[in-house]
Design an enzyme around this catalytic site. Sequence first.
Site, PDB file in Angstrom:
ATOM      1  N   LYS A  88       0.880  -1.182   0.000  1.00  0.00           N
ATOM      2  CA  LYS A  88       0.000   0.000   0.000  1.00  0.00           C
ATOM      3  C   LYS A  88       0.910   1.223   0.000  1.00  0.00           C
ATOM      4  O   LYS A  88       1.383   1.671   1.050  1.00  0.00           O
ATOM      5  CB  LYS A  88      -0.906  -0.046   1.234  1.00  0.00           C
ATOM      6  CG  LYS A  88      -1.528   1.280   1.650  1.00  0.00           C
ATOM      7  CD  LYS A  88      -2.548   1.786   0.665  1.00  0.00           C
ATOM      8  CE  LYS A  88      -3.020   3.166   1.104  1.00  0.00           C
ATOM      9  NZ  LYS A  88      -2.082   4.242   0.686  1.00  0.00           N
ATOM     10  N   GLU A 117       8.704   1.579  11.086  1.00  0.00           N
ATOM     11  CA  GLU A 117       9.741   2.620  10.955  1.00  0.00           C
ATOM     12  C   GLU A 117       9.005   3.948  10.976  1.00  0.00           C
ATOM     13  O   GLU A 117       8.263   4.255  10.030  1.00  0.00           O
ATOM     14  CB  GLU A 117      10.510   2.459   9.639  1.00  0.00           C
ATOM     15  CG  GLU A 117      11.271   1.146   9.497  1.00  0.00           C
ATOM     16  CD  GLU A 117      12.473   1.035  10.410  1.00  0.00           C
ATOM     17  OE1 GLU A 117      12.945   2.072  10.918  1.00  0.00           O
ATOM     18  OE2 GLU A 117      12.928  -0.094  10.653  1.00  0.00           O
ATOM     19  N   CYS A 119      12.510  11.556   7.523  1.00  0.00           N
ATOM     20  CA  CYS A 119      12.466  11.106   8.919  1.00  0.00           C
ATOM     21  C   CYS A 119      13.796  11.304   9.625  1.00  0.00           C
ATOM     22  O   CYS A 119      13.846  11.486  10.831  1.00  0.00           O
ATOM     23  CB  CYS A 119      12.064   9.634   8.968  1.00  0.00           C
ATOM     24  SG  CYS A 119      13.215   8.564   8.081  1.00  0.00           S
ATOM     25  N   GLU A 134       7.529  16.371  15.256  1.00  0.00           N
ATOM     26  CA  GLU A 134       8.115  16.213  13.932  1.00  0.00           C
ATOM     27  C   GLU A 134       7.331  17.098  12.966  1.00  0.00           C
ATOM     28  O   GLU A 134       6.161  16.831  12.674  1.00  0.00           O
ATOM     29  CB  GLU A 134       8.035  14.757  13.471  1.00  0.00           C
ATOM     30  CG  GLU A 134       8.782  14.527  12.173  1.00  0.00           C
ATOM     31  CD  GLU A 134       8.420  13.233  11.481  1.00  0.00           C
ATOM     32  OE1 GLU A 134       7.215  13.004  11.236  1.00  0.00           O
ATOM     33  OE2 GLU A 134       9.327  12.452  11.167  1.00  0.00           O
TER      34      GLU A 134
HETATM   35  P1  NAD Z   1       1.389   7.954   7.033  1.00  0.00           P
HETATM   36  O1  NAD Z   1       1.524   7.215   8.300  1.00  0.00           O
HETATM   37  O2  NAD Z   1       0.316   8.960   6.912  1.00  0.00           O
HETATM   38  O3  NAD Z   1       1.201   6.950   5.806  1.00  0.00           O
HETATM   39  C1  NAD Z   1       2.027   5.808   5.617  1.00  0.00           C
HETATM   40  C2  NAD Z   1       1.212   4.772   4.851  1.00  0.00           C
HETATM   41  O4  NAD Z   1       0.140   4.324   5.682  1.00  0.00           O
HETATM   42  C3  NAD Z   1       0.562   5.334   3.595  1.00  0.00           C
HETATM   43  O5  NAD Z   1       0.538   4.342   2.602  1.00  0.00           O
HETATM   44  C4  NAD Z   1      -0.840   5.670   4.058  1.00  0.00           C
HETATM   45  O6  NAD Z   1      -1.798   5.691   3.031  1.00  0.00           O
HETATM   46  C5  NAD Z   1      -1.107   4.553   5.037  1.00  0.00           C
HETATM   47  N1  NAD Z   1      -2.098   4.923   6.056  1.00  0.00           N
HETATM   48  C6  NAD Z   1      -2.402   6.141   6.538  1.00  0.00           C
HETATM   49  N2  NAD Z   1      -3.409   6.070   7.441  1.00  0.00           N
HETATM   50  C7  NAD Z   1      -3.732   4.763   7.547  1.00  0.00           C
HETATM   51  C8  NAD Z   1      -4.675   4.037   8.326  1.00  0.00           C
HETATM   52  N3  NAD Z   1      -5.521   4.640   9.172  1.00  0.00           N
HETATM   53  N4  NAD Z   1      -4.716   2.687   8.212  1.00  0.00           N
HETATM   54  C9  NAD Z   1      -3.855   2.053   7.383  1.00  0.00           C
HETATM   55  N5  NAD Z   1      -2.975   2.698   6.585  1.00  0.00           N
HETATM   56  C10 NAD Z   1      -2.891   4.034   6.674  1.00  0.00           C
HETATM   57  O7  NAD Z   1       2.809   8.616   6.771  1.00  0.00           O
HETATM   58  P2  NAD Z   1       3.177   9.637   5.612  1.00  0.00           P
HETATM   59  O8  NAD Z   1       2.616  10.970   5.958  1.00  0.00           O
HETATM   60  O9  NAD Z   1       2.878   9.041   4.294  1.00  0.00           O
HETATM   61  O10 NAD Z   1       4.769   9.669   5.744  1.00  0.00           O
HETATM   62  C11 NAD Z   1       5.469  10.547   6.547  1.00  0.00           C
HETATM   63  C12 NAD Z   1       5.880   9.893   7.856  1.00  0.00           C
HETATM   64  O11 NAD Z   1       6.672   8.729   7.604  1.00  0.00           O
HETATM   65  C13 NAD Z   1       6.749  10.803   8.708  1.00  0.00           C
HETATM   66  O12 NAD Z   1       6.294  10.778  10.023  1.00  0.00           O
HETATM   67  C14 NAD Z   1       8.134  10.187   8.609  1.00  0.00           C
HETATM   68  O13 NAD Z   1       8.964  10.418   9.721  1.00  0.00           O
HETATM   69  C15 NAD Z   1       7.810   8.729   8.461  1.00  0.00           C
HETATM   70  N6  NAD Z   1       8.932   8.050   7.825  1.00  0.00           N
HETATM   71  C16 NAD Z   1       9.710   7.235   8.594  1.00  0.00           C
HETATM   72  C17 NAD Z   1      10.811   6.598   8.024  1.00  0.00           C
HETATM   73  C18 NAD Z   1      11.701   5.716   8.849  1.00  0.00           C
HETATM   74  O14 NAD Z   1      12.490   4.970   8.275  1.00  0.00           O
HETATM   75  N7  NAD Z   1      11.636   5.772  10.166  1.00  0.00           N
HETATM   76  C19 NAD Z   1      11.099   6.792   6.671  1.00  0.00           C
HETATM   77  C20 NAD Z   1      10.275   7.626   5.928  1.00  0.00           C
HETATM   78  C21 NAD Z   1       9.190   8.258   6.513  1.00  0.00           C
END
Ligand code: NAD
Length: 508
Positions: free
Chosen positions: A191, A266, A300, A399
């Site tokens: 996803k 992550e 991140c 963040e």
């Molecule tokens: P997000 O959590 O909103 O989305 C991540 C994924 O989960 C997407 O595919 C999204 O559609 C899905 N998702 C969102 N809500 C959901 C739900 N209720 N149920 C199931 N799936 C759901 O994150 P984002 O805004 O896309 O990405 C940014 C975040 O990712 C930042 O907080 C960043 O720090 C983190 N990040 C972490 C790393 C790491 O390695 N630690 C790397 C990259 C990004």
Amino acid sequence: MASPMSPIEAAKLTLPDIITGHTAGLSVKTNSSAVTLPVHFPGTGEIITHLQEDNAAQVNSAVDAAKVRFQTGEWSQCTVDEKQRVLRATAQAVRNQAQELALKESVCAGLPFAHLAARQIPRAADNFDFFADYIGQLAGETYDQLPEYRTVVTRQPVGVAALYTPWNACLALSSMQIASCIAFGNSCVLKPSEFAPLAVLQLVQLLEAAGLPSGVVNIVNGRGSVTGAALAKAENIDRISLTGRGATARKVMAAAATKLTPVHFELEGKSANIIFDDADIDRAIDGALVSAFGNSGQICIAGSRILIHANVADRFIEGFVARTENLKVGDPLDSTTEIGPMAFAQHQQQVLEHLALAKDTGATLLTGGHAMPELGNGYFVAPTVFQVSDNCSPLCQEEIFGPVVTIQVFNDDEEAWTLANDSRFGLIGYCWTESLQRAQAFQQQVDAGTLWLNTPIARDLRAPFGGFKASGIGRDGPRHAADFFTEEKATIAALGKPTLRKMGVSRH
Ligand code: NAD
């Protein structure tokens, strides 16, 4: 004479009218009754294509396809040589199509094209080569301590994994998730973020062109609250791996808990970048700019909390702010752009809300702090630097995930370690010093999964990557991937005919 096309006009010519998911036998089928979501180019805000959202039934079909393919054994039981061949051919195909993949990622998420083409896309290719090499080195274990018995430990793939990836490095992170999952013989349903769905679709096509059986990697598209939530609740999911926000992880974990499905997360970071007075300050400024503003600050691993020793604070701040004001903000498709727009309008609003709230926290704005309407309708935020004295400020604790950095001045080493650890996150620690003693203290004192000493960002794929505290559960990396994506099995075999206790031969 017709005026020349802008980069986005040219890019639009290559985009599909509608982006679909990808499931064995169903790929690129459009559904006229499905919900469609507009995909905006963050550089101008214009709609460039649409995304067809997968509902729960389509998600379940994708999971079924993955399960069926797993059970046929066509991939799960094929030879290591064959798996390596497919992974390596995919890596090469990603390199060959790097420009196209970078363009697709850039038009969706607004990340600077040049950075994508030079760093993120090659990383995506490397992930496949890396896991091809790794599975060639995997060994089982044998134990011979029990006389007359031999214990053999083997691994087998777990089945079907649900993989979730964010928009800020969608292809690089999806490639890591996919490679570490399928290298061990599993199938998956990915996803990707609804804000960066294009390049990963091409990646799956490249995997299948390289020989991966269809149904091993499936993609479902749509909003997290719809498609993502349906995937977390689907039957027949054996592992869930998510890169994203903590709030999302909590919801996914709650769904996983109902079936005791193991999770790997992550998540967010708010990492300290500690600069001591014995550091090479010019290099520290270079490094701080890369770690704070790389990927337009939407990363991140951002070193978004700079901690600077009082003895060198004035020099550092003057140099850092001047360079920040000199950053080139603009069209992500322009190869000279250093900072692109925020990935979508709502995210830009959230970043701007943080900046507005900061005015009431006593923070001193050194530069930036506003949107950039002079660049048109794109979702731009000016690179922003605050000087802050209170580490409890939301500027230091939340963040923000944009081009926003805080600077705090410290007076001694203890204060630096305390400030660095005073966070609910623990993803990265940065430190700049020429002192071996301080370097060792940094390694011991800072609670973070990855520590970067005198460098902004460097990654050896053999090392684990992940976070302490609310920055995650588990680790990326080969050893951890092997543990997460395989089940271990201990087989104890009698070597001869050891004496057996006889039961049921005498009446009491
Ligand atoms: P997000 O959590 O909103 O989305 C991540 C994924 O989960 C997407 O595919 C999204 O559609 C899905 N998702 C969102 N809500 C959901 C739900 N209720 N149920 C199931 N799936 C759901 O994150 P984002 O805004 O896309 O990405 C940014 C975040 O990712 C930042 O907080 C960043 O720090 C983190 N990040 C972490 C790393 C790491 O390695 N630690 C790397 C990259 C990004």
